[in-house]
Design a protein around this motif. Structure first.
Motif, PDB file in Angstrom:
ATOM      1  N   THR A 164       1.712   6.416 -24.440  1.00 18.01           N
ATOM      2  CA  THR A 164       1.295   5.363 -25.254  1.00 18.01           C
ATOM      3  C   THR A 164       0.450   4.400 -24.607  1.00 18.01           C
ATOM      4  O   THR A 164       0.664   3.250 -24.545  1.00 18.01           O
ATOM      5  CB  THR A 164       2.511   4.506 -26.158  1.00 18.01           C
ATOM      6  OG1 THR A 164       3.430   4.134 -25.150  1.00 18.01           O
ATOM      7  CG2 THR A 164       3.211   5.627 -26.972  1.00 18.01           C
ATOM      8  N   PRO A 165      -0.874   4.750 -24.209  1.00 16.47           N
ATOM      9  CA  PRO A 165      -1.593   3.834 -23.313  1.00 16.47           C
ATOM     10  C   PRO A 165      -2.157   2.654 -24.133  1.00 16.47           C
ATOM     11  O   PRO A 165      -2.433   2.656 -25.294  1.00 16.47           O
ATOM     12  CB  PRO A 165      -2.750   4.711 -22.974  1.00 16.47           C
ATOM     13  CG  PRO A 165      -2.660   5.921 -23.957  1.00 16.47           C
ATOM     14  CD  PRO A 165      -1.209   6.015 -24.212  1.00 16.47           C
ATOM     15  N   ALA A 166      -2.308   1.289 -23.305  1.00 17.44           N
ATOM     16  CA  ALA A 166      -2.740   0.194 -23.927  1.00 17.44           C
ATOM     17  C   ALA A 166      -4.493   0.642 -24.011  1.00 17.44           C
ATOM     18  O   ALA A 166      -4.833   1.455 -23.217  1.00 17.44           O
ATOM     19  CB  ALA A 166      -2.387  -0.915 -23.259  1.00 17.44           C
ATOM     20  N   ASN A 532       1.013   5.996 -30.920  1.00 20.10           N
ATOM     21  CA  ASN A 532       0.198   4.929 -30.281  1.00 20.10           C
ATOM     22  C   ASN A 532      -0.248   3.788 -31.498  1.00 20.10           C
ATOM     23  O   ASN A 532      -0.914   3.018 -30.947  1.00 20.10           O
ATOM     24  CB  ASN A 532      -0.597   5.299 -29.472  1.00 20.10           C
ATOM     25  CG  ASN A 532      -0.979   4.038 -28.290  1.00 20.10           C
ATOM     26  OD1 ASN A 532       0.067   3.684 -27.769  1.00 20.10           O
ATOM     27  ND2 ASN A 532      -2.361   4.399 -27.719  1.00 20.10           N
ATOM     28  N   TYR A 533       0.620   3.804 -32.428  1.00 21.97           N
ATOM     29  CA  TYR A 533      -0.009   2.912 -33.546  1.00 21.97           C
ATOM     30  C   TYR A 533       0.117   1.360 -33.128  1.00 21.97           C
ATOM     31  O   TYR A 533      -1.194   0.818 -33.435  1.00 21.97           O
ATOM     32  CB  TYR A 533       0.954   3.240 -34.949  1.00 21.97           C
ATOM     33  CG  TYR A 533       0.645   2.117 -35.882  1.00 21.97           C
ATOM     34  CD1 TYR A 533      -0.379   2.014 -36.588  1.00 21.97           C
ATOM     35  CD2 TYR A 533       1.607   0.919 -35.871  1.00 21.97           C
ATOM     36  CE1 TYR A 533      -0.375   0.845 -37.702  1.00 21.97           C
ATOM     37  CE2 TYR A 533       1.588   0.084 -37.014  1.00 21.97           C
ATOM     38  CZ  TYR A 533       0.440   0.264 -37.887  1.00 21.97           C
ATOM     39  OH  TYR A 533       0.199  -0.929 -38.755  1.00 21.97           O
ATOM     40  N   THR A 534       0.944   1.050 -32.566  1.00 22.71           N
ATOM     41  CA  THR A 534       1.203  -0.311 -32.102  1.00 22.71           C
ATOM     42  C   THR A 534       0.133  -0.856 -31.328  1.00 22.71           C
ATOM     43  O   THR A 534      -0.574  -1.901 -31.550  1.00 22.71           O
ATOM     44  CB  THR A 534       2.576  -0.574 -31.468  1.00 22.71           C
ATOM     45  OG1 THR A 534       3.701  -0.431 -32.244  1.00 22.71           O
ATOM     46  CG2 THR A 534       2.411  -2.134 -31.013  1.00 22.71           C
ATOM     47  N   ASN A 535      -0.355  -0.212 -30.257  1.00 22.57           N
ATOM     48  CA  ASN A 535      -1.470  -0.295 -29.373  1.00 22.57           C
ATOM     49  C   ASN A 535      -2.746  -0.132 -30.013  1.00 22.57           C
ATOM     50  O   ASN A 535      -3.739  -1.230 -29.724  1.00 22.57           O
ATOM     51  CB  ASN A 535      -1.378   0.396 -28.116  1.00 22.57           C
ATOM     52  CG  ASN A 535      -0.332   0.045 -26.907  1.00 22.57           C
ATOM     53  OD1 ASN A 535       0.145  -1.099 -27.003  1.00 22.57           O
ATOM     54  ND2 ASN A 535       0.153   1.121 -26.260  1.00 22.57           N
ATOM     55  N   GLN A 536      -2.838   0.694 -31.006  1.00 27.43           N
ATOM     56  CA  GLN A 536      -4.130   0.780 -31.505  1.00 27.43           C
ATOM     57  C   GLN A 536      -4.329  -0.538 -32.769  1.00 27.43           C
ATOM     58  O   GLN A 536      -5.524  -0.989 -32.628  1.00 27.43           O
ATOM     59  CB  GLN A 536      -4.126   2.076 -32.204  1.00 27.43           C
ATOM     60  CG  GLN A 536      -5.444   2.644 -33.234  1.00 27.43           C
ATOM     61  CD  GLN A 536      -5.235   3.795 -33.871  1.00 27.43           C
ATOM     62  OE1 GLN A 536      -4.205   4.461 -34.255  1.00 27.43           O
ATOM     63  NE2 GLN A 536      -6.275   4.619 -34.068  1.00 27.43           N
ATOM     64  N   LYS A 537      -3.467  -0.582 -33.421  1.00 34.24           N
ATOM     65  CA  LYS A 537      -3.594  -1.785 -34.299  1.00 34.24           C
ATOM     66  C   LYS A 537      -3.721  -3.301 -33.527  1.00 34.24           C
ATOM     67  O   LYS A 537      -4.707  -3.958 -33.954  1.00 34.24           O
ATOM     68  CB  LYS A 537      -2.192  -2.034 -35.132  1.00 34.24           C
ATOM     69  CG  LYS A 537      -2.312  -2.944 -36.181  1.00 34.24           C
ATOM     70  CD  LYS A 537      -1.035  -3.181 -37.077  1.00 34.24           C
ATOM     71  CE  LYS A 537      -1.367  -3.872 -38.276  1.00 34.24           C
ATOM     72  NZ  LYS A 537      -1.900  -5.622 -37.614  1.00 34.24           N
ATOM     73  N   ALA A 538      -3.229  -3.331 -32.465  1.00 33.44           N
ATOM     74  CA  ALA A 538      -3.365  -4.701 -31.736  1.00 33.44           C
ATOM     75  C   ALA A 538      -4.877  -4.527 -31.087  1.00 33.44           C
ATOM     76  O   ALA A 538      -5.404  -5.608 -31.139  1.00 33.44           O
ATOM     77  CB  ALA A 538      -2.679  -4.565 -30.386  1.00 33.44           C
ATOM     78  N   ALA A 539      -5.564  -3.332 -30.889  1.00 32.57           N
ATOM     79  CA  ALA A 539      -6.861  -3.187 -30.370  1.00 32.57           C
ATOM     80  C   ALA A 539      -7.801  -3.518 -31.688  1.00 32.57           C
ATOM     81  O   ALA A 539      -8.608  -4.383 -31.477  1.00 32.57           O
ATOM     82  CB  ALA A 539      -7.316  -2.081 -29.912  1.00 32.57           C
ATOM     83  N   TYR A 540      -7.501  -2.943 -32.718  1.00 37.03           N
ATOM     84  CA  TYR A 540      -8.556  -2.980 -33.983  1.00 37.03           C
ATOM     85  C   TYR A 540      -8.345  -4.565 -34.557  1.00 37.03           C
ATOM     86  O   TYR A 540      -9.339  -5.266 -34.637  1.00 37.03           O
ATOM     87  CB  TYR A 540      -7.978  -2.169 -35.230  1.00 37.03           C
ATOM     88  CG  TYR A 540      -8.283  -0.761 -35.172  1.00 37.03           C
ATOM     89  CD1 TYR A 540      -8.681  -0.326 -33.936  1.00 37.03           C
ATOM     90  CD2 TYR A 540      -8.095  -0.044 -36.266  1.00 37.03           C
ATOM     91  CE1 TYR A 540      -8.798   0.995 -33.661  1.00 37.03           C
ATOM     92  CE2 TYR A 540      -8.679   1.199 -36.070  1.00 37.03           C
ATOM     93  CZ  TYR A 540      -8.706   1.899 -34.913  1.00 37.03           C
ATOM     94  OH  TYR A 540      -8.997   3.145 -35.005  1.00 37.03           O
ATOM     95  N   ASP A 541      -7.238  -5.239 -34.392  1.00 36.89           N
ATOM     96  CA  ASP A 541      -7.038  -6.708 -34.755  1.00 36.89           C
ATOM     97  C   ASP A 541      -7.893  -7.495 -33.891  1.00 36.89           C
ATOM     98  O   ASP A 541      -8.350  -8.550 -34.214  1.00 36.89           O
ATOM     99  CB  ASP A 541      -5.626  -6.977 -34.650  1.00 36.89           C
ATOM    100  CG  ASP A 541      -4.866  -6.244 -35.870  1.00 36.89           C
ATOM    101  OD1 ASP A 541      -5.697  -6.020 -36.753  1.00 36.89           O
ATOM    102  OD2 ASP A 541      -3.413  -6.792 -35.686  1.00 36.89           O
TER     103      ASP A 541
END
Length: 565
Positions: A164-166, A532-541
């Motif tokens: 789950t890469p950042a 990797n939803y958490t990292n993806q959402k943080a990037a989108y936000d």
């Protein structure tokens, strides 16, 4: 010029696409078990990655032919651009997924070397750095239209890294890539303690030359810096100043220094590479024809109103007796849907005639197509002969390097705007002349020096300091016909070409409404079930806070970080 020999091509076909000669379990093992890679020479992974990067036939068809080339008015469909064609993004951009397969192969090289005997490892120092430059290029290429992407923590899963890469922000990624390329270039310039194992024929760009990869790396740093010239001018200027102060031996100085992937005609022979439906455009063709651009017959095929076909039409009572071949047979397609759909224009330009010649049925067409062998050298000609020329896929040509230097000087960083501009134009003509010959284009006549000199004296081409950026960008735009994604980026960076520039691109309208051009790739939909939803959402936000990002992640008219409003 480099081509892979038959042995290397055979090897690459066995290895490309997950070792097709192995059974399915072997393929699975390679992707989950690092030990499965231990028998593969590192150079094979470089070959696989480079072929994978440039062998994206879906990208050719869906991104270039169907989207970016019509957006940037390099090409239209058979009947011109139609309707709200700028809003259809289906199947757009396969480059994102390609990064994580091809990037992983380039990272494998380092891990394969780590498993070698300690006394052997020093022989692969240069190969590792060359692989890093290529990986950095492709990460930049992907982020260029996506913004934030996983990079720092990517490619490492089968070596104990995270699944789950950042996500790296684009700003952080560009800084990291610059540092990686800078380190790679520094090492490539150093004399190593052990003789280096060269990539040789496994390198379809430079045949393993470390000296040439130094020049490629520095050109890539320059390209990434220019992307940032509006959003982070201090960083961009610092990098640019560092590069232009380098010794000439570390920079591109000739055509041979260009970073270009070269292969034989089979590389782009698949159906998705087929450019048969690509009309040449009226804005581009008109500029080239009116200014006697020597690249015209490398870019564009003449229409099919030859005297021989006209005589057939006369005999078939489709044309009056005495009709002769027109002096101009290069005519481009209308790019604005409102023009292409006009009944008068359709009747005059888009109506074809069909006539028989023996057993052949010949379509006689008023408008021109792009030179098909420019994109697929294997294309069959009018006589049924399959093409046998070479494939050239540019990354950074010497011409592009010259145009970058010209732009930098025009922006007040460095000097020599006119000199670099003229070098860019002349080297572009020379480059397409080489392709015209080596890709065996049809209806092509090699360039004469007198044609180049005459072109350089044309009022629209002769350097004018008062409109330097316009001229530089307009000529770079033409040069990027083989790199439409760079033409798109150029337009986003500079605002050129436009409706009033040297090369004039008309405003595109449909039902009298101005069409808005996309500026980035639509991002995939969030899915809470993705690992990797958490990292993806943080990037989108985080990206959503950028100026001009758009109404939502899928809004392709929005902007990434470097594309400052």
């Amino acid at each position: 010029m480099k081509t892979f020999n038959k042995i290397i091509f055979s090897t690459s076909l066995l290895l490309l696409g997950g070792l097709t000669a192995c059974d399915k379990q072997d393929f699975v093992d390679i992707n989950v078990d690092p030990d499965a890679l231990s028998s593969i020479p590192p150079e094979n992974q470089f070959l696989n990655a480079s072929r994978g990067i440039h062998g994206q036939d879906f990208e050719a068809f869906y991104d270039f032919y169907t989207r970016i080339m019509p957006w940037m008015q390099y090409a239209t469909g058979v009947n011109g651009n139609q309707g709200a064609f700028t809003t259809n993004m289906s199947n757009f951009s396969s480059r994102y997924g390609a990064l994580y397969s091809n990037g992983a192969q380039l990272y494998d090289i380092e891990k394969l070397v780590e498993r070698m005997e300690a006394d052997v490892q020093p022989r692969y120092v240069h190969m590792i750095r060359i692989a890093r430059i290529l990986k950095a290029y492709y990460a930049f290429y992907v982020s260029d239209i996506y913004g934030s992407i996983p990079y720092s923590e990517a490619f490492q899963a089968r070596y104990g890294g995270t699944l789950t890469p950042a996500y790296d922000t684009q700003q952080a990624l560009f800084a990291r890539l610059d540092a990686e390329i800078k380190e790679a270039v520094s090492v490539l310039k150093q004399t190593q303690s052990a003789p280096q194992v060269t990539l040789g024929d496994y390198d379809g760009y430079y045949n393993g030359s470390s000296t040439q990869w130094v020049k490629a790396g520095n050109a890539l740093r320059l390209k990434i810096a220019l992307r940032q010239i509006k959003v982070d001018p201090s960083t961009a200027t610092s990098i640019i100043n560092e590069i232009v102060a380098m010794p000439e031996t570390d920079l591109m100085t000739t055509q041979a220094d260009g970073w270009v992937f070269t292969a034989n005609q089979s590389f782009t022979s698949g159906g998705n590479w087929n450019p048969a439906s690509l009309r040449a455009t009226k804005p581009m063709v008109d500029f080239m024809y009116e200014n006697k651009d020597p690249r015209l017959d490398a870019f564009v095929a003449p229409n099919t109103y030859t005297q021989a076909n006209i005589d057939l039409l006369i005999a078939d009572n489709q044309l009056p007796a005495g009709t002769t071949e027109a002096s101009r047979r290069y005519l481009g397609s209308f790019t604005s849907p409102d023009q292409a759909s006009s009944p008068a224009i359709k009747a005059q330009y888009y109506a074809t005639r069909t006539v028989r010649s023996g057993d052949l049925s010949i379509v006689v067409d008023t408008l021109s197509y792009l030179q098909p062998r420019l994109f697929r050298p294997s294309e069959t000609d009018a006589n049924g002969v399959v093409g046998s020329g070479l494939v050239f896929i540019p990354v950074i040509t010497y011409s592009e390097y010259c145009f970058m230097r010209a732009e930098i000087a025009a922006r007040g960083i460095g000097s020599g705007t006119k000199d670099w501009y003229e070098k860019g134009v002349k080297s572009s003509i020379d480059w397409y002349d080489m392709i015209g010959i080596d890709s065996k284009l049809t209806n092509y006549t090699p360039v004469k020096e007198a044609e180049v000199e005459a072109y350089m004296q044309m009022p629209a081409v002769a350097f004018d300091a008062s409109k330097a950026l316009d001229q530089i960008a307009s000529q770079a735009y033409l040069h990027f016909l083989k790199q439409p994604a760079e033409g798109w980026a150029l337009w986003k960076r500079t605002g050129f070409p436009n409706a009033t520039s040297s090369v004039m691109l008309p405003v595109l309208t449909n039902n009298n409404a101005v069409l808005t051009l996309p500026r980035r790739a639509p991002l995939s939909l969030l899915n809470e079930n993705d690992q990797n939803y958490t990292n993806q959402k943080a990037a989108y936000d985080a990206m959503a806070t950028l100026p001009g990002f758009g109404k939502d992640p899928q809004d392709a008219t929005g902007r990434v970080w470097w594309d400052k409003p």
